[in-house]
Enzyme design. Sequence first.
Site, PDB file in Angstrom:
ATOM      1  CB  SER A  42      53.390  32.262  30.448  1.00  0.00           C
ATOM      2  OG  SER A  42      53.118  33.638  30.638  1.00  0.00           O
ATOM      3  CB  SER A 112      46.226  40.183  35.648  1.00  0.00           C
ATOM      4  OG  SER A 112      46.635  39.808  34.366  1.00  0.00           O
TER       5      SER A 112
END
Length: 209
Positions: A42, A112
């Site tokens: 990303s 995460s």
Amino acid sequence: MNNNDETKNNVFWHQSAIKKEDREKQNGHRSIMIWFTGLSGSGKSTIANALQHKLFEKNINVYLLDGDNLRHGINKNLSFTAEDRQENIRRTAEIGKLFVDAGTVVLSALISPFEKERLNARALFKQGEFIEVYVKCSIEECENRDPKGLYKKARKGEIPHFTGIDQPYEEPKNPEIVMDTNKLSIGESVEILISYLFDKAGLLLNIKE
């Protein structure tokens, strides 16, 4: 008595003679944890590293905790199971807390993937010390980029527990900042972050002797 009870009963917090506020005053800026989360590919690490460089140029004491780098050292004994990911995040957050106490702006770039663990990380910090940045990017675009070739390996079954393929990613519910890297360039993303830190987060201190 188990090990946890022994620790609680025999280990005591030692108060430092130098407070975080003293270090912030000396540095001329607040200490903050900036937590980048998002899918692999990303742009988390790239944006975080570019922000680190920009802040360093502005004489801000800053350090980047990159998820891959941590897995070469303190987290090298952890796998990518849900349980080990939880421990990975816990350790990183605790390290970040130490950096904040030391008066430093600390950045972390980790997938995460679970909301609960990110909330647990946030809970370690005081109000305003933790800034969550969701680096949003479609799984299709991340696969197209695939800078490390991980998606190809995951599709072949060579990497188990891969986020976005056979393990879910839970989008943050209330991040301070959302960066849509399907649309934003690295430079544009950094400028948005710089504006937030200096204008909204009050990074610089107005010190009067």
